[in-house]
Design a protein around this motif. Structure first.
Motif, short mmCIF file in Angstrom:
data_model
loop_
_atom_site.label_atom_id
_atom_site.label_comp_id
_atom_site.label_asym_id
_atom_site.label_seq_id
_atom_site.Cartn_x
_atom_site.Cartn_y
_atom_site.Cartn_z
N ASP A 1 -25.51 -3.04 8.95
CA ASP A 1 -25.05 -1.58 8.84
C ASP A 1 -24.66 -1.22 10.33
O ASP A 1 -25.44 -0.45 10.79
CB ASP A 1 -26.13 -0.83 8.05
CG ASP A 1 -25.60 0.78 7.91
OD1 ASP A 1 -24.56 0.81 7.97
OD2 ASP A 1 -26.47 1.29 7.27
N ALA A 2 -23.51 -1.53 10.77
CA ALA A 2 -23.27 -1.09 12.23
C ALA A 2 -23.40 0.31 12.28
O ALA A 2 -23.18 1.05 13.33
CB ALA A 2 -21.85 -1.77 12.68
N ASP A 3 -22.78 1.14 11.18
CA ASP A 3 -22.84 2.48 11.33
C ASP A 3 -23.94 3.34 11.61
O ASP A 3 -23.99 4.19 11.97
CB ASP A 3 -22.10 3.09 9.97
CG ASP A 3 -20.46 2.92 9.83
OD1 ASP A 3 -19.74 3.58 10.48
OD2 ASP A 3 -20.20 1.93 9.16
N ASN A 4 -25.22 2.65 11.25
CA ASN A 4 -26.40 3.14 11.58
C ASN A 4 -27.32 2.53 12.43
O ASN A 4 -28.50 2.69 12.71
CB ASN A 4 -27.25 3.36 10.38
CG ASN A 4 -26.58 4.48 9.41
OD1 ASN A 4 -26.21 5.45 9.50
ND2 ASN A 4 -26.13 3.95 7.98
N ASP A 5 -26.50 1.56 13.35
CA ASP A 5 -27.33 1.00 14.52
C ASP A 5 -27.54 1.98 15.38
O ASP A 5 -27.10 2.78 15.91
CB ASP A 5 -26.44 -0.06 15.13
CG ASP A 5 -27.15 -0.98 16.06
OD1 ASP A 5 -28.04 -0.77 16.26
OD2 ASP A 5 -26.34 -2.11 16.16
N VAL A 6 -28.89 1.78 16.00
CA VAL A 6 -29.31 2.46 17.04
C VAL A 6 -28.51 2.44 18.22
O VAL A 6 -28.71 3.39 19.28
CB VAL A 6 -31.07 2.39 17.30
CG1 VAL A 6 -31.81 2.91 16.27
CG2 VAL A 6 -31.20 0.77 17.68
N VAL A 7 -28.00 1.44 18.42
CA VAL A 7 -27.13 1.11 19.63
C VAL A 7 -25.74 1.12 18.95
O VAL A 7 -25.23 0.15 18.47
CB VAL A 7 -27.21 -0.37 20.34
CG1 VAL A 7 -26.38 -0.32 21.56
CG2 VAL A 7 -28.61 -0.23 20.99
N ALA A 8 -25.04 2.40 18.94
CA ALA A 8 -23.89 2.45 18.22
C ALA A 8 -22.82 1.75 18.73
O ALA A 8 -22.57 1.74 20.09
CB ALA A 8 -23.57 4.07 18.19
N PRO A 9 -22.03 0.76 18.39
CA PRO A 9 -20.91 -0.07 18.95
C PRO A 9 -19.69 0.82 19.53
O PRO A 9 -19.74 1.85 19.07
CB PRO A 9 -20.24 -0.83 17.63
CG PRO A 9 -21.40 -0.81 16.64
CD PRO A 9 -22.07 0.66 16.83
N ALA B 1 -15.09 2.59 15.80
CA ALA B 1 -14.69 3.25 14.50
C ALA B 1 -15.96 3.18 13.61
O ALA B 1 -16.14 3.65 12.63
CB ALA B 1 -13.50 2.44 13.96
N TYR B 2 -17.23 2.55 14.08
CA TYR B 2 -18.26 2.22 13.32
C TYR B 2 -19.06 3.50 13.80
O TYR B 2 -20.29 3.36 14.35
CB TYR B 2 -19.13 1.09 13.64
CG TYR B 2 -18.38 -0.21 12.88
CD1 TYR B 2 -18.62 -0.57 11.49
CD2 TYR B 2 -17.61 -1.19 13.51
CE1 TYR B 2 -18.04 -1.65 11.03
CE2 TYR B 2 -17.13 -2.23 13.00
CZ TYR B 2 -17.20 -2.42 11.74
OH TYR B 2 -16.80 -3.58 11.39
N ASP B 3 -18.63 4.92 13.32
CA ASP B 3 -19.24 6.04 13.93
C ASP B 3 -20.24 6.73 12.84
O ASP B 3 -20.49 7.92 13.00
CB ASP B 3 -18.38 6.97 14.52
CG ASP B 3 -17.12 7.23 13.38
OD1 ASP B 3 -17.23 7.03 12.26
OD2 ASP B 3 -16.18 7.67 13.81
N GLY B 4 -20.42 6.04 11.66
CA GLY B 4 -21.38 6.65 10.75
C GLY B 4 -20.71 7.88 9.75
O GLY B 4 -21.68 8.33 9.06
#
Length: 686
Positions: free
Chosen positions: A580-588, A595-598
């Motif tokens: 779940d890259a959209d909710n990573d504490v280190v936002a890509p 674009a994985y901005d949640g």
């Protein structure tokens, strides 16, 4: 009803109105169901806008003497399972075949099992129906001379009970020997092939719905009933050929220069009514014209309506007739809309990351697929329920090339299932076009001989090199750019640093561990590298780089319109998050990763739209990226540090979407069409 339309040849192409067509979702036992098989080309001209594509498509033809296989009463679109379990019917069929109607003299319809009216089956058992047993097959018809194509699996072949052939054997005057043209003079026009008349007699499992599938694979190796291989027809011929003189990449003297590998279609049918306590007591009069002896229609045809049961003794009145011909219903207000189905399941991401190539193989070649799986769980039965639906939906909806889209082979349920689970790859391709997470689109020119960051995440950096590239697009000269190299810098779970380079000029891929050159991957015995949580594999021209959180790849491809751009090669890139890259504490971040901005909102950036005969690309993804394009320029191929770097970060917020000026839209609903990965290489050429 047929006589009112001038006979069977005319009735075969009857176009039902909306109410009549919707009636297929409210079937009642005893209904006559007319199944029309209609071909529509999906090829388009390269510079068509969406409206033009509805009216104008490249002309072509369906090749003579090619089979089209029909599978009725399937539980799912892959047709491995029957619509009715063995306790309900010995065959699993729900539709009883009656007869065929065809408008073309050079198209024949065949039944695998004997039917009434077929001369070759006079002394053999025919299709039959009984309330206790359901629909049962007859003996194998002597006229059924088809062998299983290797692209169709055993379970699917067992459900293939009908076939069409575009004409008879070459030079046989009995059949004719003509190709069947479509979209004549480049005018888009669906091609009516034939109609199969059936009667709905057995209630299906799975909520009362079933599917009908049509498949015409590329001609190749055949397998007989004993499992023997026959390669006598293995010439890779395709049924669909484009021959439009308007296509600059097609040689009119050699119309086989553009072919579609295979054709597929699927349709959902069903009923909202609950199953009745018992099946109809009477058996319809089956009748099927001889498939090998023209004309298709026998001189005299028994009436469609099944005979009424014998009237009971007085004073009881006779029972009402069984309902017939769904296209001839008495006037009545349209039925209320069916209740909305429950929300679709979400595709598990592991199916994409480990079984994508296996799923694609199942839908195409059908053999040797185990070698393409990244885990034995893809095929050993452990994930049969876990990834089974993914196998059915992935390739028909994406062709392994584009975002899932509803089509003849992709149901809305399948497309939603894949999109909601992000079970498809996002990409950067061609000159370069960005297909971004959440459905955004943009073009990025970059700068000649410069390296730019596509993805920056915790312990992962992927950069690409941009070079100028002039190429011909149909009738236009384009001065654009291309990706010529890809560079990865990865930190393993054990803290080891790995660097990988893959470019369009050198053979294979170079792998470095620390500062040392480790190995060169080539497509032979040394095509794989594994260290801690990093797995690198080279398969032909595609390099795949996988960690526990990301799967990335770079593929060497020819330019669009390869005949006009001979010898020119570029890289196409794919990136997928396995978590779940959209909710990573280190936002890509990076041009792609941000674009994985949640927010589950797609943002479209600048797109090159100049269609003059000589054009230069200018778009730099403005509106879809934070900051400006030069913020993503790297100082070296394996560099990890730039304005928005996340490689060494312990926490990082998403980009500030409020500062982006691009058009925003809900996930999966782009605001305009894009000449990018939504087109297969073949369709780009057309």
């Amino acid at each position: 009803w047929i006589d009112e339309r001038g006979g069977r040849a005319e009735a075969a192409c009857y176009e039902p109105n909306e109410f009549e067509d919707n009636r297929r979702n409210e079937l009642q036992l005893g209904d006559i169901v007319l199944i029309k098989f209609q071909f529509t080309s999906a090829s388009t001209f390269a510079d068509n806008d969406p409206q033009e594509s509805k009216d104008y498509r490249p002309s072509g033809f369906l090749r003579r003497n090619m089979p089209i296989y029909i599978q009725l009463s399937c539980l799912r679109s892959n047709c491995k399972e029957p619509a009715v379990g063995p306790s309900r019917s010995t065959s699993g069929e729900v539709l009883f075949p009656l007869f065929t109607m065809a408008p073309k003299a050079n198209l024949r319809v065949y039944s695998k099992y004997c039917t009434e009216g077929e001369a070759a089956c006079n002394s053999l058992a025919k299709y039959s129906f009984a309330p206790e047993e359901g629909i049962t097959f007859g003996d194998k018809s002597p006229s059924w001379d088809f062998k299983r194509p290797i692209q169709i699996q055993d379970e699917q072949w067992a459900r293939t009970n009908f076939a069409m052939r575009t004409s008879g054997p070459p030079n046989d005057p009995e059949y004719g020997n003509a190709d069947i043209p479509f979209d004549i003079d480049d005018n888009a026009d669906p091609l009516c092939l034939a109609t199969l008349a059936t009667q709905f007699l057995v209630y299906p499992d799975a909520g009362g719905t079933f599917q009908i599938r049509v498949k015409a694979p590329q001609r190749g190796v055949l397998v007989d009933d004993e499992g023997n291989f026959d390669d006598s027809m293995d010439d890779s011929a395709a049924i669909m050929i484009l021959s439009s003189p308007s296509c600059t990449n097609i040689n009119p003297l050699d119309p086989t220069s553009f072919m579609e590998a295979s054709l597929n279609g699927v349709s959902q049918v069903g009923t909202l009514a609950p199953p009745p306590p018992s099946l109809p007591p009477s058996t319809p009069p089956p009748m099927f014209p001889p498939p090998l002896t023209p004309p298709l229609i026998p001189p005299s045809t028994p009436p469609l309506t099944p005979p009424l049961p014998p009237p009971p003794p007085p004073p009881s009145p006779p029972p009402p007739p069984v309902p017939v011909l769904i296209l001839k219903l008495p006037p009545s207000p349209p039925p209320p809309p069916p209740p909305k189905p429950p929300p679709p399941d979400i595709c598990p991401s592991q199916c994409l990351s480990l079984c994508k190539d296996y799923a694609s193989c199942l839908s195409t070649l059908g053999v040797g697929c185990e070698a393409l799986a990244m885990s034995p769980k893809c095929y050993n039965g452990e994930w049969e329920e876990y990834c089974g639906r993914y196998y059915e939906c992935y390739y028909p909806c994406t062709e392994n090339k584009h975002k899932p889209k509803v089509s003849a082979s992709c149901s809305p349920e399948c497309a939603t299932y894949l999109i909601e689970g992000s079970c498809f790859v996002f990409s950067v391709s061609k000159d370069p076009h960005l297909s971004l997470p959440h459905g955004g689109r943009a073009d990025f020119r970059g700068q000649n001989n410069a390296v730019f960051n596509l993805l920056s995440a915790k312990n992962v950096t992927m950069n690409v090199k941009i070079e100028n590239a002039d190429f011909v697009w149909s009738k236009r000269n384009v001065h654009g750019t291309k990706m010529s190299a890809a560079y990865w810098t990865l930190r393993t779970l054990m803290g080891k640093l790995i660097r990988i380079e893959y470019n369009t000029k050198d053979k294979g891929a170079a792998v470095y561990v620390g500062e040392e050159f480790k190995m060169r991957l080539v497509d032979d015995a040394s095509n794989e590298f594994i260290l801690d949580n990093v797995h690198v594999m080279l398969l032909k021209s595609k390099l795949r780089v996988r960690t526990d959180r990301w799967e990335m790849s770079a593929t060497k491809n020819s330019f669009p319109f390869p005949l006009l751009n001979r010898g020119k090669v570029l890289l196409d890139v794919e990136i997928s998050a396995l978590y779940d890259a959209d909710n990573d504490v280190v936002a890509p971040h990076g041009i792609f990763g941000q674009a994985y901005d949640g927010d589950n909102i797609g943002i479209d950036g600048a797109i090159d739209s100049d269609r003059h005969s000589d054009t230069t690309t200018k778009a730099q993804a403005e509106g879809a990226i934070e900051g400006i394009w030069s913020d993503y320029k790297m100082t070296a191929p394996f560099a990890t540090d730039f304005k928005y770097s996340r490689f060494d970060a312990t926490s990082a917020k998403h980009r500030d979407v409020s500062k982006l000026m691009g058009k925003q839209h809900a996930v999966g609903k782009a605001t305009r069409s894009s000449k990018s990965t939504a087109f297969s290489q073949e369709r780009m050429a057309a």
